[in-house]
Design a protein around this motif. Structure first.
Motif, PDB file in Angstrom:
ATOM      1  N   PRO A  96      27.188  31.663  41.308  1.00 21.21           N
ATOM      2  CA  PRO A  96      27.497  31.471  42.730  1.00 21.21           C
ATOM      3  C   PRO A  96      26.257  31.078  43.525  1.00 21.21           C
ATOM      4  CG  PRO A  96      27.418  33.802  42.196  1.00 21.21           C
ATOM      5  CD  PRO A  96      27.332  33.067  40.894  1.00 21.21           C
ATOM      6  N   PRO A  97      26.434  30.357  44.626  1.00 20.45           N
ATOM      7  CA  PRO A  97      25.292  29.970  45.454  1.00 20.45           C
ATOM      8  C   PRO A  97      24.777  31.164  46.259  1.00 20.45           C
ATOM      9  CG  PRO A  97      27.328  29.287  46.490  1.00 20.45           C
ATOM     10  CD  PRO A  97      27.702  29.846  45.147  1.00 20.45           C
ATOM     11  N   ARG A  98      23.597  30.995  46.827  1.00 21.07           N
ATOM     12  CA  ARG A  98      22.984  32.060  47.615  1.00 21.07           C
ATOM     13  C   ARG A  98      23.309  31.888  49.094  1.00 21.07           C
ATOM     14  NH1 ARG A  98      17.000  31.014  45.704  1.00 21.07           N
ATOM     15  NH2 ARG A  98      17.859  28.922  45.972  1.00 21.07           N
ATOM     16  N   LYS A 117      28.521  25.668  46.789  1.00 25.24           N
ATOM     17  CA  LYS A 117      28.217  25.032  45.505  1.00 25.24           C
ATOM     18  C   LYS A 117      29.335  24.070  45.143  1.00 25.24           C
ATOM     19  CE  LYS A 117      25.974  26.678  42.054  1.00 25.24           C
ATOM     20  NZ  LYS A 117      25.470  27.459  40.899  1.00 25.24           N
ATOM     21  N   ASN A 127      32.414  28.897  47.713  1.00 23.70           N
ATOM     22  CA  ASN A 127      31.403  29.630  48.488  1.00 23.70           C
ATOM     23  C   ASN A 127      30.787  30.723  47.636  1.00 23.70           C
ATOM     24  OD1 ASN A 127      33.317  31.643  48.349  1.00 23.70           O
ATOM     25  ND2 ASN A 127      33.851  31.580  50.533  1.00 23.70           N
ATOM     26  N   ASN A 128      29.937  31.558  48.237  1.00 24.66           N
ATOM     27  CA  ASN A 128      29.234  32.560  47.445  1.00 24.66           C
ATOM     28  C   ASN A 128      30.133  33.693  46.956  1.00 24.66           C
ATOM     29  OD1 ASN A 128      29.680  33.716  49.905  1.00 24.66           O
ATOM     30  ND2 ASN A 128      27.559  34.332  50.284  1.00 24.66           N
ATOM     31  N   ASP A 129      31.370  33.764  47.441  1.00 26.84           N
ATOM     32  CA  ASP A 129      32.344  34.737  46.948  1.00 26.84           C
ATOM     33  C   ASP A 129      33.217  34.170  45.830  1.00 26.84           C
ATOM     34  OD1 ASP A 129      31.562  36.743  48.717  1.00 26.84           O
ATOM     35  OD2 ASP A 129      32.827  35.929  50.322  1.00 26.84           O
TER      36      ASP A 129
END
Length: 215
Positions: free
Chosen positions: A134-136, A141, A163-165
């Motif tokens: 996942p992205p920060r 991403k 998304n990051n989730d």
């Protein structure tokens, strides 16, 4: 007609010799263990096993052989059995018998191909696992991939944004025509991913694909 049929049946019944070595009666245990051709190929491959105190049931014998082999040896032994049976059928139906060195070369080449494909698959899985991290923060991403049809010079690209989730924010596919090669296809997929991010107004994005060449 019936006389000819009976003669053919009698010929098949009477011809019980191994079609490969033509020395002993053909049985499963003979083909996979005792035939001189099988023994020669096994020795060349380093897969030979003692035939002393032979187990009368060939199934139990084969199970005991595999029980003491490494994974690599099990793979080679399996290819060996398949090659031996294939050679037997070629000899029986077509009269074509492979030479020992030909059988050994085929088995080694087949095993090498299996190892190569396993390494490629492992490499792709490692890349995939790394790509799907996942992205920060608030970054998005975007992962892209593509398939290329060489004969039709067409491609299909798949793009997904998370998304990051891990929640999917957007996804799409693109059909490409008149594509030159796989590298061009991957590069175009990357450009399409960037364009999608721009159109959707994503401010901070990570764009990743699984292609091994640099785009």
């Amino acid at each position: 007609m019936s006389v000819l049929y009976n003669l053919r049946i009698r010929k098949l019944v009477n011809n019980t010799l191994c079609p490969v070595c033509k020395r002993e009666e053909e049985t499963v245990s003979h083909i996979v263990r005792d035939c001189s051709f099988t023994r020669q190929v096994s020795r060349e491959l380093g897969c030979s096993s003692s035939t002393c105190n032979r187990e009368t049931n060939w199934n139990f014998w084969l199970a005991s052989v595999f029980e003491h082999l490494t994974e690599e040896e099990c793979t080679k032994r399996t290819i060996l059995l398949w090659a031996i049976w294939h050679n037997r059928n070629k000899m029986y139906h077509e009269g074509c018998k492979a030479q020992v060195h030909e059988a050994v070369g085929f088995i080694n080449a087949y095993y090498a191909e299996i190892v190569h494909k396993s390494e490629v698959l492992k490499s792709r899985n490692e890349i995939c696992n790394k790509t799907l991290q996942p992205p920060r923060g608030d970054r998005i991403k975007i992962n892209f991939d593509a398939v290329f049809n060489n004969s039709q010079h067409k491609s299909v690209s798949g793009i997904i944004a998370r998304n990051n989730d891990g929640k999917v924010m957007a996804s799409c596919t693109y059909l490409g025509v008149n594509m030159a090669d796989p590298t061009t296809t991957e590069a175009r997929s990357c450009l399409q991913a960037v364009n999608m991010a721009e159109e959707l107004g994503f401010q901070e994005v990570d764009v990743e694909g699984d292609v091994l060449t640099v785009i």
